[in-house]
Write an enzyme that holds these catalytic residues in place. Structure first.
Site, PDB file in Angstrom:
ATOM      1  N   ARG A  34      -6.989  92.712  -2.703  1.00 22.29           N
ATOM      2  CA  ARG A  34      -8.156  93.519  -3.088  1.00 22.29           C
ATOM      3  C   ARG A  34      -9.412  93.060  -2.332  1.00 22.29           C
ATOM      4  O   ARG A  34     -10.195  93.883  -1.835  1.00 22.29           O
ATOM      5  CB  ARG A  34      -8.394  93.447  -4.591  1.00 22.29           C
ATOM      6  CG  ARG A  34      -9.592  94.293  -5.014  1.00 22.29           C
ATOM      7  CD  ARG A  34      -9.781  94.368  -6.514  1.00 22.29           C
ATOM      8  NE  ARG A  34     -10.974  95.153  -6.790  1.00 22.29           N
ATOM      9  CZ  ARG A  34     -12.215  94.658  -6.751  1.00 22.29           C
ATOM     10  NH1 ARG A  34     -12.405  93.377  -6.457  1.00 22.29           N
ATOM     11  NH2 ARG A  34     -13.259  95.435  -6.991  1.00 22.29           N
ATOM     12  N   ASP A  43       4.447  76.562  -4.950  1.00 25.33           N
ATOM     13  CA  ASP A  43       5.003  75.217  -4.748  1.00 25.33           C
ATOM     14  C   ASP A  43       3.973  74.155  -4.333  1.00 25.33           C
ATOM     15  O   ASP A  43       4.224  72.967  -4.460  1.00 25.33           O
ATOM     16  CB  ASP A  43       6.104  75.260  -3.679  1.00 25.33           C
ATOM     17  CG  ASP A  43       7.244  76.198  -4.058  1.00 25.33           C
ATOM     18  OD1 ASP A  43       7.393  76.504  -5.257  1.00 25.33           O
ATOM     19  OD2 ASP A  43       7.986  76.627  -3.147  1.00 25.33           O
ATOM     20  N   MET A 101      10.105  75.098 -11.120  1.00 25.24           N
ATOM     21  CA  MET A 101      10.231  75.410  -9.700  1.00 25.24           C
ATOM     22  C   MET A 101       9.375  74.466  -8.846  1.00 25.24           C
ATOM     23  O   MET A 101       8.666  73.603  -9.366  1.00 25.24           O
ATOM     24  CB  MET A 101       9.802  76.849  -9.446  1.00 25.24           C
ATOM     25  CG  MET A 101      10.883  77.863  -9.714  1.00 25.24           C
ATOM     26  SD  MET A 101      10.363  79.469  -9.087  1.00 25.24           S
ATOM     27  CE  MET A 101      11.883  80.384  -9.259  1.00 25.24           C
ATOM     28  N   ARG A 160      10.576  74.084  -5.317  1.00 25.48           N
ATOM     29  CA  ARG A 160      11.447  73.833  -4.154  1.00 25.48           C
ATOM     30  C   ARG A 160      11.540  72.326  -3.921  1.00 25.48           C
ATOM     31  O   ARG A 160      11.890  71.610  -4.843  1.00 25.48           O
ATOM     32  CB  ARG A 160      10.913  74.555  -2.916  1.00 25.48           C
ATOM     33  CG  ARG A 160      12.025  75.092  -2.027  1.00 25.48           C
ATOM     34  CD  ARG A 160      11.476  75.789  -0.813  1.00 25.48           C
ATOM     35  NE  ARG A 160      11.098  77.153  -1.058  1.00 25.48           N
ATOM     36  CZ  ARG A 160      11.933  78.185  -0.966  1.00 25.48           C
ATOM     37  NH1 ARG A 160      13.164  77.992  -0.625  1.00 25.48           N
ATOM     38  NH2 ARG A 160      11.523  79.400  -1.204  1.00 25.48           N
ATOM     39  N   ARG A 199      12.574  54.067 -26.203  1.00 32.19           N
ATOM     40  CA  ARG A 199      11.206  53.742 -26.646  1.00 32.19           C
ATOM     41  C   ARG A 199      10.640  54.826 -27.540  1.00 32.19           C
ATOM     42  O   ARG A 199       9.893  54.553 -28.475  1.00 32.19           O
ATOM     43  CB  ARG A 199      10.294  53.530 -25.436  1.00 32.19           C
ATOM     44  CG  ARG A 199      10.559  52.191 -24.778  1.00 32.19           C
ATOM     45  CD  ARG A 199       9.743  52.011 -23.544  1.00 32.19           C
ATOM     46  NE  ARG A 199       8.305  51.900 -23.822  1.00 32.19           N
ATOM     47  CZ  ARG A 199       7.420  51.642 -22.883  1.00 32.19           C
ATOM     48  NH1 ARG A 199       7.804  51.474 -21.638  1.00 32.19           N
ATOM     49  NH2 ARG A 199       6.151  51.551 -23.183  1.00 32.19           N
ATOM     50  N   LYS A 250       7.884  58.685 -31.947  1.00 32.16           N
ATOM     51  CA  LYS A 250       7.785  60.039 -31.392  1.00 32.16           C
ATOM     52  C   LYS A 250       8.639  61.016 -32.186  1.00 32.16           C
ATOM     53  O   LYS A 250       9.734  60.673 -32.634  1.00 32.16           O
ATOM     54  CB  LYS A 250       8.265  60.043 -29.942  1.00 32.16           C
ATOM     55  CG  LYS A 250       7.355  59.285 -28.983  1.00 32.16           C
ATOM     56  CD  LYS A 250       6.174  60.137 -28.585  1.00 32.16           C
ATOM     57  CE  LYS A 250       5.233  59.445 -27.627  1.00 32.16           C
ATOM     58  NZ  LYS A 250       5.555  59.632 -26.238  1.00 32.16           N
TER      59      LYS A 250
HETATM   60  O1  F6P Z   1       8.737  79.187  -2.945  1.00 30.30           O
HETATM   61  C1  F6P Z   1       8.563  79.726  -4.209  1.00 30.30           C
HETATM   62  C2  F6P Z   1       9.821  79.622  -5.032  1.00 30.30           C
HETATM   63  O2  F6P Z   1       9.554  80.199  -6.295  1.00 30.30           O
HETATM   64  C3  F6P Z   1      10.384  78.205  -5.185  1.00 30.30           C
HETATM   65  O3  F6P Z   1       9.711  77.447  -6.165  1.00 30.30           O
HETATM   66  C4  F6P Z   1      11.817  78.505  -5.537  1.00 30.30           C
HETATM   67  O4  F6P Z   1      12.658  77.434  -5.170  1.00 30.30           O
HETATM   68  C5  F6P Z   1      12.109  79.737  -4.732  1.00 30.30           C
HETATM   69  O5  F6P Z   1      10.864  80.345  -4.424  1.00 30.30           O
HETATM   70  C6  F6P Z   1      12.986  80.761  -5.427  1.00 30.30           C
HETATM   71  O6  F6P Z   1      13.238  81.779  -4.524  1.00 30.30           O
HETATM   72  P1  F6P Z   1      13.907  83.175  -4.933  1.00 30.30           P
HETATM   73  O7  F6P Z   1      12.885  83.943  -5.714  1.00 30.30           O
HETATM   74  O8  F6P Z   1      14.233  83.801  -3.642  1.00 30.30           O
HETATM   75  O9  F6P Z   1      15.086  82.838  -5.792  1.00 30.30           O
END
Ligand code: F6P
Length: 355
Positions: free
Chosen positions: A23, A130, A172, A174, A214, A222
Site C-alpha cells: 500500500r 524468520d 517456525m 527455518r 527443578r 511450578k
Molecule cells: O520462511 C518462512 C517460513 O514460514 C519458515 O519459517 C518455514 O520453515 C517455511 O517458511 C515454511 O514454508 P512453507 O509455507 O512453504 O511450508
C-alpha cells in the site's frame, strides 16, 4: 525522476506487513506521479505476465491485513537461465522502470540474479517471519510472529497450569532461532531450544530433564513448564516429548508432557503496529530509491553495525543485496557476530528462565 512505471511483487513465505508495504509503495508512488503495477504470485506470476494495475480504491484498508493481496509463490523456474530471460522479457514488455521485490532470502537472491543484467531498477525489501535476512535488524513480519507465538504460549500456559503439565511448543523460523528466543523470553519459558546451539538430542534431553526436575521436583513450585523449541532443532517435538515422558515417571511422578507445533499459525494474522511502521518506512524508501536509481539494493530496517548507505529515514539504510546475501550466509552458518551476540544475550538470562 518522474512518471516511472514501478512494478511490485511479493515472493516466498508471506509475512504480516507485506500488504502495508504494497500500500505504501502504491500510495507514495501514485502521489509522486508514477504508475504502479502489482505482479501476482511472485516470480511465477512475473514469468506468466500475471499483472494488475494498482489503483487507490483497490488498496483501501489493507494495511491491517495479514498475508499478501498479490499472492506469493516459490518459483523453481525463475532462477534458471531460461526463467531469467523470460522475466527480463516480461519486464521489458510491461515497460517497467523499476521492480520492488518484497520477500525473504530466496526472493532477494532472485532479485540479485535478475539485477545482474539490469532489466530495470531493482530494489528489495526484507520480509520474512524468520529474521534470518542479513543486514536487517528486524524484517517485516517478525514482530507479528513473535506476538502470535507469545499469545499462543500464554494460552497453552493456562491449560498447562490447570493440569500441572509440561509443554513443548515448536515455532517456525527455518534455521534461525530468533523467534524462539525472543518469544520464549517474553512468554516466561523455562527453556528455549535453538539450532544454533548445536546441541545433540541426548544433550537436549539431559538438560530438559534437569529443567523439569527443578520445576516439578520436591523443591519445585511450578504449575507448568514451557519449553519453546525452534524448528531449526532437528529433533521432532513429539520425539523429545516421548523421551522426556519416559523419564517423568521417575523425575516428577504425576506430571504429563504434551507438544504443540504452531506451524503456519505463526505466519498469519494482522500485522502489529511495529510491522506496519517498518513496512511503510522501508516501502517509502524503496519508492524514493527507485527515483534516485538505486539498483540491486535492499532497504534495511536498522541494520546491525549500520551497514549500507543512509537514506532520508534514519532507521532505513540502503544495503547492496550482495552484502545482504553474504551476511545471510554467515547468519545461517553461525559465523556472523549477530548470531554470537544473540546467543550471548540469551545465555546471560538463560539461568533465570527456570527461576
Ligand atoms: O520462511 C518462512 C517460513 O514460514 C519458515 O519459517 C518455514 O520453515 C517455511 O517458511 C515454511 O514454508 P512453507 O509455507 O512453504 O511450508
Amino acid at each position: 525522476m518522474r512518471d516511472m512505471h514501478i512494478a511490485v511483487l511479493t515472493s516466498g513465505g508471506d509475512a504480516p506487513g507485506m500488504n502495508a508495504a504494497i500500500r505504501t509503495i502504491a500510495v507514495a508512488g501514485i502521489a509522486r506521479g508514477h504508475k504502479v503495477t502489482g505482479i501476482r504470485r511472485g516470480y511465477q506470476g512475473l514469468l506468466e505476465g500475471d499483472t494488475t494495475e494498482i489503483t487507490l480504491p483497490g488498496i483501501v484498508g489493507i494495511t491491517h491485513q495479514g498475508g499478501t493481496i498479490l499472492g506469493s509463490s516459490r518459483s523453481a523456474e525463475f532462477p534458471t537461465p531460461e526463467g531469467q530471460a523470460r522475466a527480463r522479457a516480461r519486464l521489458a514488455a510491461m515497460g517497467a522502470d523499476a521492480l520492488i521485490v518484497i520477500g525473504g532470502n530466496g526472493s532477494l537472491t532472485g532479485a540479485h540474479l535478475l539485477a545482474r543484467e539490469r532489466p530495470c531498477t531493482i530494489v528489495g525489501l526484507p520480509a520474512s517471519i524468520d529474521n534470518d535476512i542479513g543486514c536487517s535488524g528486524l524484517s517485516i513480519g517478525v514482530d507479528s510472529a513473535v506476538n502470535t507465538i507469545v499469545e499462543a504460549c500464554d494460552r497453552i500456559s493456562d491449560t498447562a497450569r490447570a493440569h500441572r503439565r509440561a509443554f513443548i511448543v515448536e515455532v517456525m523460523g527455518r534455521r534461525c532461532g530468533f523467534l524462539a528466543m525472543r518469544a520464549g523470553l517474553a512468554a516466561e519459558a523455562d527453556a528455549i531450544l535453538y539450532g544454533e546451539s548445536g546441541l545433540g538430542e541426548d544433550e537436549l534431553v539431559a538438560r530438559l530433564r534437569e529443567v523439569l526436575r527443578r520445576a516439578f521436583g520436591p523443591d519445585g513450585y511450578k504449575q507448568r513448564a514451557l519449553i519453546v523449541k525452534s524448528e531449526g532443532v532437528s529433533v521432532p517435538a513429539a520425539r523429545l516429548a516421548k523421551r522426556l515422558a519416559d523419564h517423568l515417571i521417575d523425575d516428577a511422578p504425576g506430571v504429563d508432557i504434551r507438544e504443540t507445533v504452531l506451524g503456519h499459525v505463526v505466519r498469519g494474522g494482522n500485522p502489529t503496529a511495529l510491522d506496519r511502521v517498518i513496512a511503510q518506512r522501508v516501502g517509502f524508501a524503496a519508492v524514493v530509491g527507485c527515483e534516485r536509481g538505486a539498483h540491486d539494493v535492499m532497504m534495511a530496517w536498522e541494520p546491525p553495525g549500520g551497514a549500507g548507505a543512509e537514506t532520508a529515514d534514519p532507521s532505513v539504510r540502503a544495503v547492496p543485496i550482495a552484502e545482504v546475501l553474504a551476511e545471510t550466509e554467515r547468519l545461517l552458518d553461525g559465523t556472523s557476530p549477530v548470531i554470537r551476540k544473540r546467543m550471548e544475550l540469551l545465555s546471560q538470562v538463560e539461568h533465570l528462565l527456570v527461576a
